[in-house]
Scaffold this active site. Structure first.
Site, mmCIF file in Angstrom:
data_model
loop_
_atom_site.group_PDB
_atom_site.id
_atom_site.type_symbol
_atom_site.label_atom_id
_atom_site.label_comp_id
_atom_site.label_asym_id
_atom_site.label_seq_id
_atom_site.Cartn_x
_atom_site.Cartn_y
_atom_site.Cartn_z
ATOM 1 C CB ILE A 6 -1.057 -0.104 1.111
ATOM 2 C CG1 ILE A 6 -1.343 -1.130 1.888
ATOM 3 C CG2 ILE A 6 -1.684 1.454 1.091
ATOM 4 C CD1 ILE A 6 -2.873 -1.415 2.538
ATOM 5 C CG ASN A 88 -3.976 5.009 -0.920
ATOM 6 O OD1 ASN A 88 -5.095 6.030 -1.015
ATOM 7 N ND2 ASN A 88 -3.232 5.720 -0.075
ATOM 8 C CE1 TYR A 155 -5.951 13.800 -7.076
ATOM 9 C CE2 TYR A 155 -7.796 14.703 -8.085
ATOM 10 C CZ TYR A 155 -6.909 13.919 -7.787
ATOM 11 O OH TYR A 155 -7.960 12.562 -7.224
ATOM 12 C CE LYS A 159 -5.796 10.417 -8.393
ATOM 13 N NZ LYS A 159 -5.128 9.064 -7.620
#
Length: 250
Positions: A6, A88, A155, A159
């Site tokens: 993670i 993440n 951003y 994404k």
């Protein structure tokens, strides 16, 4: 034993994911710029093996070595039945029109939000190619990839790129001898530091700032704990990977 990697576990969703995965049957590999001492203490208390890597993921040049070190730790626990990767770690800033951004700000944002997940995933797939185990890659994306607002070009672009990258993995892995499953998930509006960042942006730089402030004041943001529980449910589901892009966690 499940090996679970993670990124971004110092706070927010990443911290909540790691907390909820702490279990004696799991080997957690956490990566963040700041070591989360609370996670390490809780893992020790509950007899969960945790390896913590203090690393700045914007340093793309060192990621190959980081991944090699991670898989050396995984090799020690060779009885693993599954290896999961959760990309993440993310940053929202800078929230600003593109013509007012410094080159370094754009580079840092794209490094963390897009290039780091790509390089880590590439290493993950290379280093697990020979493993006939359950392999899953969960990329934490955002509705910002699809619903565009001003002043979020770095951003949103990152994404959207992460979504496309996930689709590419899905196609490629169908041809692999021991394929990995992959999905990018939009987790929703969460009460994390990313939301705090955007609420602090002046209205002249981000015209929608008051709407984000109102969402917080009205208690309409999800908690990191709730979001993490929903993401874990998706990750461990038998249907994981059947849809490359998951736009809701409900």
């Amino acid at each position: 034993m499940k090996h679970i990697i993670i990124t971004g576990t110092s706070r927010g969703i990443g911290e909540s994911l790691a907390n909820q995965f702490i279990d004696p049957s799991h080997h957690l590999i956490c990566i963040s710029r700041t070591v989360n001492q609370g996670l390490m203490a809780r893992a020790k208390e509950l007899d969960c093996h945790m390896d913590y890597f203090n690393y700045d993921l914007t340093n793309i040049g060192g990621l190959d070595q980081l991944c090699e070190e991670i898989f050396q730790r995984i090799a020690v626990h060779s009885s693993g039945e599954a290896v999961y990767l959760i990309n993440n770690a993310a940053m929202l800033i800078p929230v600003c029109p593109i013509d007012q951004l410094e080159t370094e700000q754009i580079v840092e944002n794209l490094h963390l939000n897009l290039l780091a997940p790509m390089v880590i995933t590439s290493n993950f797939l290379q280093l697990t190619r020979h493993m006939n185990v359950d392999k899953r890659i969960l990329n934490i994306s955002s509705a910002s990839a699809k619903y565009i607002l001003p002043s979020q070009s770095a951003y949103s672009t990152a994404k959207a790129g992460l979504d496309t990258f996930t689709k590419c993995i899905d196609i490629e892995q169908k041809l692999a001898a021991y394929p990995a499953k992959a999905a990018a998930v939009y987790p929703g509006m969460i009460d994390t530091s990313l939301q705090s960042d955007i609420r602090s942006v002046p209205a002249e730089l981000f015209p929608y700032v008051n709407e984000f402030i109102q969402l917080s004041e009205e208690g309409k943001l999800q908690s990191p704990e709730y979001t993490a529980s929903k993401l874990i449910k998706i990750l461990v589901s038998e249907d994981f990977g059947k849809t490359a892009i998951v736009e809701t966690i409900d």
